[in-house]
Design a protein around this motif. Sequence first.
Motif, PDB file in Angstrom:
ATOM      1  N   ARG A 195     -13.284  60.637  73.277  1.00  0.00           N
ATOM      2  CA  ARG A 195     -11.836  60.824  73.262  1.00  0.00           C
ATOM      3  C   ARG A 195     -11.324  61.270  74.629  1.00  0.00           C
ATOM      4  NH1 ARG A 195     -14.219  61.447  68.597  1.00  0.00           N
ATOM      5  NH2 ARG A 195     -13.151  60.768  66.683  1.00  0.00           N
ATOM      6  N   LEU A 196     -12.073  62.119  75.289  1.00  0.00           N
ATOM      7  CA  LEU A 196     -11.636  62.600  76.600  1.00  0.00           C
ATOM      8  C   LEU A 196     -11.824  61.540  77.686  1.00  0.00           C
ATOM      9  CD1 LEU A 196     -13.009  66.257  76.570  1.00  0.00           C
ATOM     10  CD2 LEU A 196     -10.659  65.517  76.217  1.00  0.00           C
ATOM     11  N   PHE A 197     -12.908  60.757  77.575  1.00  0.00           N
ATOM     12  CA  PHE A 197     -13.189  59.751  78.589  1.00  0.00           C
ATOM     13  C   PHE A 197     -12.657  58.379  78.196  1.00  0.00           C
ATOM     14  CE2 PHE A 197     -17.062  62.619  79.173  1.00  0.00           C
ATOM     15  CZ  PHE A 197     -16.378  63.435  80.057  1.00  0.00           C
ATOM     16  N   GLN A 198     -12.075  58.297  76.992  1.00  0.00           N
ATOM     17  CA  GLN A 198     -11.417  57.079  76.499  1.00  0.00           C
ATOM     18  C   GLN A 198     -12.337  55.859  76.592  1.00  0.00           C
ATOM     19  OE1 GLN A 198      -7.599  56.797  78.497  1.00  0.00           O
ATOM     20  NE2 GLN A 198      -6.976  58.838  77.810  1.00  0.00           N
ATOM     21  N   THR A 199     -13.566  56.066  76.127  1.00  0.00           N
ATOM     22  CA  THR A 199     -14.556  54.995  76.079  1.00  0.00           C
ATOM     23  C   THR A 199     -15.590  55.376  75.034  1.00  0.00           C
ATOM     24  OG1 THR A 199     -16.092  53.670  77.400  1.00  0.00           O
ATOM     25  CG2 THR A 199     -16.026  56.024  77.865  1.00  0.00           C
ATOM     26  N   PRO A 200     -16.232  54.442  74.372  1.00  0.00           N
ATOM     27  CA  PRO A 200     -17.240  54.787  73.359  1.00  0.00           C
ATOM     28  C   PRO A 200     -18.397  55.579  73.960  1.00  0.00           C
ATOM     29  CG  PRO A 200     -16.618  52.479  73.181  1.00  0.00           C
ATOM     30  CD  PRO A 200     -16.010  52.983  74.454  1.00  0.00           C
ATOM     31  N   LEU A 201     -19.026  56.398  73.130  1.00  0.00           N
ATOM     32  CA  LEU A 201     -20.213  57.127  73.574  1.00  0.00           C
ATOM     33  C   LEU A 201     -21.269  56.134  74.034  1.00  0.00           C
ATOM     34  CD1 LEU A 201     -21.475  60.010  73.732  1.00  0.00           C
ATOM     35  CD2 LEU A 201     -22.515  59.527  71.497  1.00  0.00           C
ATOM     36  N   TYR A 202     -21.901  56.418  75.153  1.00  0.00           N
ATOM     37  CA  TYR A 202     -22.847  55.466  75.746  1.00  0.00           C
ATOM     38  C   TYR A 202     -23.937  55.064  74.764  1.00  0.00           C
ATOM     39  CZ  TYR A 202     -26.697  53.798  78.656  1.00  0.00           C
ATOM     40  OH  TYR A 202     -27.730  53.063  79.178  1.00  0.00           O
ATOM     41  N   SER A 203     -24.549  56.050  74.065  1.00  0.00           N
ATOM     42  CA  SER A 203     -25.670  55.692  73.198  1.00  0.00           C
ATOM     43  C   SER A 203     -25.752  56.644  72.000  1.00  0.00           C
ATOM     44  CB  SER A 203     -26.988  55.740  73.978  1.00  0.00           C
ATOM     45  OG  SER A 203     -28.087  55.569  73.114  1.00  0.00           O
ATOM     46  N   ILE A 204     -25.589  56.084  70.812  1.00  0.00           N
ATOM     47  CA  ILE A 204     -25.796  56.852  69.582  1.00  0.00           C
ATOM     48  C   ILE A 204     -27.271  57.206  69.438  1.00  0.00           C
ATOM     49  CG2 ILE A 204     -25.651  56.775  67.064  1.00  0.00           C
ATOM     50  CD1 ILE A 204     -22.950  57.001  68.367  1.00  0.00           C
ATOM     51  N   LYS A 205     -28.169  56.285  69.838  1.00  0.00           N
ATOM     52  CA  LYS A 205     -29.602  56.538  69.716  1.00  0.00           C
ATOM     53  C   LYS A 205     -30.034  57.722  70.573  1.00  0.00           C
ATOM     54  CE  LYS A 205     -31.156  51.894  68.450  1.00  0.00           C
ATOM     55  NZ  LYS A 205     -32.023  50.732  68.840  1.00  0.00           N
ATOM     56  N   LEU A 206     -29.502  57.809  71.804  1.00  0.00           N
ATOM     57  CA  LEU A 206     -29.854  58.948  72.665  1.00  0.00           C
ATOM     58  C   LEU A 206     -29.334  60.255  72.076  1.00  0.00           C
ATOM     59  CD1 LEU A 206     -29.342  57.621  76.311  1.00  0.00           C
ATOM     60  CD2 LEU A 206     -31.498  58.092  75.126  1.00  0.00           C
ATOM     61  N   ALA A 207     -28.138  60.226  71.501  1.00  0.00           N
ATOM     62  CA  ALA A 207     -27.588  61.429  70.868  1.00  0.00           C
ATOM     63  C   ALA A 207     -28.448  61.861  69.693  1.00  0.00           C
ATOM     64  CB  ALA A 207     -26.157  61.172  70.419  1.00  0.00           C
ATOM     65  N   THR A 208     -28.937  60.875  68.922  1.00  0.00           N
ATOM     66  CA  THR A 208     -29.817  61.186  67.789  1.00  0.00           C
ATOM     67  C   THR A 208     -31.158  61.723  68.275  1.00  0.00           C
ATOM     68  OG1 THR A 208     -28.764  59.420  66.504  1.00  0.00           O
ATOM     69  CG2 THR A 208     -30.882  60.229  65.716  1.00  0.00           C
ATOM     70  N   THR A 209     -31.669  61.147  69.364  1.00  0.00           N
ATOM     71  CA  THR A 209     -32.911  61.662  69.948  1.00  0.00           C
ATOM     72  C   THR A 209     -32.730  63.107  70.418  1.00  0.00           C
ATOM     73  OG1 THR A 209     -33.502  59.447  70.689  1.00  0.00           O
ATOM     74  CG2 THR A 209     -34.651  61.283  71.740  1.00  0.00           C
ATOM     75  N   PRO A 260     -12.145  54.545  82.020  1.00  0.00           N
ATOM     76  CA  PRO A 260     -11.209  53.652  82.706  1.00  0.00           C
ATOM     77  C   PRO A 260     -10.825  54.202  84.078  1.00  0.00           C
ATOM     78  CG  PRO A 260     -10.099  54.888  80.978  1.00  0.00           C
ATOM     79  CD  PRO A 260     -11.560  55.161  80.815  1.00  0.00           C
ATOM     80  N   SER A 261     -10.341  53.343  84.936  1.00  0.00           N
ATOM     81  CA  SER A 261      -9.967  53.773  86.291  1.00  0.00           C
ATOM     82  C   SER A 261      -8.850  54.797  86.258  1.00  0.00           C
ATOM     83  CB  SER A 261      -9.549  52.568  87.134  1.00  0.00           C
ATOM     84  OG  SER A 261      -8.463  51.896  86.502  1.00  0.00           O
ATOM     85  N   GLU A 262      -8.023  54.738  85.235  1.00  0.00           N
ATOM     86  CA  GLU A 262      -6.943  55.712  85.086  1.00  0.00           C
ATOM     87  C   GLU A 262      -6.793  56.031  83.600  1.00  0.00           C
ATOM     88  OE1 GLU A 262      -2.163  56.132  86.046  1.00  0.00           O
ATOM     89  OE2 GLU A 262      -3.402  54.680  87.161  1.00  0.00           O
ATOM     90  N   TYR A 263      -6.796  57.318  83.291  1.00  0.00           N
ATOM     91  CA  TYR A 263      -6.683  57.708  81.889  1.00  0.00           C
ATOM     92  C   TYR A 263      -5.281  57.424  81.361  1.00  0.00           C
ATOM     93  CZ  TYR A 263     -11.097  60.262  82.346  1.00  0.00           C
ATOM     94  OH  TYR A 263     -12.418  60.594  82.551  1.00  0.00           O
ATOM     95  N   GLU A 264      -5.236  56.961  80.132  1.00  0.00           N
ATOM     96  CA  GLU A 264      -3.953  56.758  79.470  1.00  0.00           C
ATOM     97  C   GLU A 264      -3.469  58.091  78.912  1.00  0.00           C
ATOM     98  OE1 GLU A 264      -2.087  54.424  75.575  1.00  0.00           O
ATOM     99  OE2 GLU A 264      -4.129  53.979  76.272  1.00  0.00           O
ATOM    100  N   VAL A 265      -2.251  58.448  79.212  1.00  0.00           N
ATOM    101  CA  VAL A 265      -1.672  59.707  78.729  1.00  0.00           C
ATOM    102  C   VAL A 265      -0.791  59.384  77.522  1.00  0.00           C
ATOM    103  CG1 VAL A 265      -0.239  61.701  79.271  1.00  0.00           C
ATOM    104  CG2 VAL A 265      -1.743  60.712  81.028  1.00  0.00           C
ATOM    105  N   GLU A 266      -1.216  59.834  76.376  1.00  0.00           N
ATOM    106  CA  GLU A 266      -0.490  59.544  75.145  1.00  0.00           C
ATOM    107  C   GLU A 266       0.710  60.479  75.014  1.00  0.00           C
ATOM    108  OE1 GLU A 266      -1.359  59.080  70.331  1.00  0.00           O
ATOM    109  OE2 GLU A 266      -2.949  59.728  71.711  1.00  0.00           O
ATOM    110  N   VAL A 267       1.847  59.905  74.689  1.00  0.00           N
ATOM    111  CA  VAL A 267       3.068  60.690  74.507  1.00  0.00           C
ATOM    112  C   VAL A 267       3.304  60.894  73.012  1.00  0.00           C
ATOM    113  CG1 VAL A 267       5.547  60.793  74.895  1.00  0.00           C
ATOM    114  CG2 VAL A 267       4.035  59.802  76.650  1.00  0.00           C
TER     115      VAL A 267
END
Length: 789
Positions: free
Chosen positions: A383-397, A478-485
């Motif tokens: 949510r903060l980096f506005q991109t999916p988590l790199y790896s669910i498998k690594l998080a589970t590991t 992303p190169s620039e974060y989207e600021v939600e209003v």
Amino acid sequence: MQSQASIDSSGGTAPKIATERFSYDDSIVRLFLFATYGWALVAFLVGLYIALQLRWPSLSFGQEFLTFGRLRPLHTNAAIFAFAGNAIFTGIYYSTPRLCKTPMFSRALSRFHFWGWQAIIVSAAITLPLGISQSREYAELEWPIDIAIAIVWVAFAINFFGTLVKRRERHMYVALWFYIATIVTVAILHIFNNLVVPAGLFKSYSLYAGVQDAFMQWWYGHNAVAFFLTTPFLGLMYYFLPKAAGRPVFSYRLSIIHFWSLVFIYIWAGPHHLHYTALPEWASTLGMLFSLMLWMPSWGGMINGLLTLRGAWHKVTTDPVLKFFVVAITFYGMSTFEGPLLSIKAVNSLSHYTDWTIGHVHSGALGWNGFMAFGLVYWLAPRLFQTPLYSIKLATTHFWLATVGILLYVISMYVAGVTQGLMWRALTPEGQLAYPEFIETTLRILPFYIIRAIGGLLFLGGALIGAYNLYRTWAARPSEYEVEVHEAPPLAASYPEEIKPEPTLVAVLESAKKLEVFNTFWWHRRWERKPMRFTVWTTIAVLTASLFEIIPTFVIRSNVPTIATVEPYTPLELCGRDIYIEEGCYNCHSQMIRAMLAETKRYGEYSKPGEFVYDHPFQWGSRRIGPDLAREGGKQSTQWHVLHFEEPSQVSPGSIMPVYAHLMKKPLDFAGIPARMRAMQALGVPYSDDEVKSSIEDAKEQAATFAAEFIAQNGDSPYVTPGGKVIDLGDRQAIALIAYLQRMGTDLFKEPAPETEKKVGQAEGAVPSTDKKTAAVTSGAATSNEGGH
């Protein structure tokens, strides 16, 4: 843009309310997130390093900055205030604006808070290895840093409460209650526990002495765990767990009961850390009773958390965030069951000072706080980096490595702790100690120290995998974060008050009807609309419990009966005590012989409250990696102590104490002694002005006496370093520390001087012996004012 029209009670249309547009400041959350993970790696790495030192003490490499005694406070501060603290702020700065539907009160205060807190942590990382410490557990930092902490905390409080005031959501959600309790109580704890008299820029003495200081320390220490490692993480649980599970909190009523009972009861429980010590028995018993009552609110919170997952358990199998949260809440339940268990006197007599307590602490700090923080990071990162988590498998590991690691750690410490406790108290059929040498216990538990280190390595390995996963996620931003209003109407100046419901019960007593209405918690709904009133009631609950616990100890002076032969430390002994604190000796050695048969057989006469009236701060300790030192005075020669510092194993085979050869090389700061004595004077220690003026000469004279003793005991030879350098110990730190060690516990056995020799200005009941420069133990019995004043 305007909101949808509302209908008034007369059937007409009320005026339309204009909405306001706003956005949240997620940049500050990102900063705290990075700080959380960075400091986590530092805390875990230092923890692993000192865990390895307990098996292989040579890993300190003879460096004073790398000894266990100096690095252990660095590890605890990094884990609590750097890792857990930044995790708390990450969650609060993300959830508070969203719960209040408004940005944080001040972007400037948010950044001041962030950079100020990081500066405090860096200052701790510098000063603690240098030996700059108050020696108060979880409050080791010296007074300039304490002032900085207070300033930064006030800025945080202004920012938080300012946000509550300008909120656009009328009711305060349950997470905010726990944030309020944290901010208020931590401020109270920090201020009153850290009242000191400075003796220089990096040296101070606690305002409290002996029994009172121990009481205040564990009022603070236990409640630092309660209100820095428990209540804020419960607030995070109440916000992020429902978010991750997609389910509402199980029970609103249980949340209310959980909050208020926890806030009121927790504050009383600290004295259970001091069972069988010189603390008055009524105080430790009170702490035990309130600790037992903590089972109810603590498990209420655990049940509320786990039952929030009803209907969402299938998600746990695939979502690493929920995996971390579930195990965190489970560890919370386990550690909050174990804490009250350990407060029971019979159990505490076995567990206290052992590694069982270390296992308990880490099950909470790593199991509860650590897993909650990791789950928080994994939920926030996309949510903060506005991109999916790199790896669910690594998080589970990461999850499985951390889980196995903490289980290895905790179980090994449980076994080691029970082994220690049983061996320390074991008696032969003849009534003698079965294991009279402390080192026998140490050698027995060394394999468990290796298992603990393996567990720590796995935990650190999981964290490193998580760091890589976090980095790769950030790199894909992303190169620039989207600021939600967002849009929301402002709070109306007036609003309908919560109406007291009518009872539905009939044919019952009026008291039953009142109880029914009370149990609807309509009154609490009213409080939830008034953050300042809510804060006042929270403060009252905390202060009331604290005052009922603390005031009797300070008012009833008979709780600390005086002892006629207890007198202030000589200038050299005072300096030696400060070196003892600087080296962190209190992290491994206690100075408290409990009134238990095995303890008195092993160490000597049990400790009395009056022995500690000049101890600012107290040094009772909370762990025994080495033997208790309360009666160390006169047990060993000066030469033995020097050899022990140089290489402990040469006089105590199998010792895991690191070398302290630097004590024979570092010059003693004689010039700083008068300032330290004047600070003690300000605290009521009866040093005369003449004693302060002559303190340097007196210290040099006593140091010369001990140095001459060493030469005589060393075959008329001076001290020679392993490199062949001859050193006169008369002006070295080792001599001052030896003077303090030789003084420990000897006052109790001195012959009281005649009453006519009592000095003018001497504290009532404290009569000086005829020779303050020696620590000879005589066969006479000390007299005690049993009734107090």
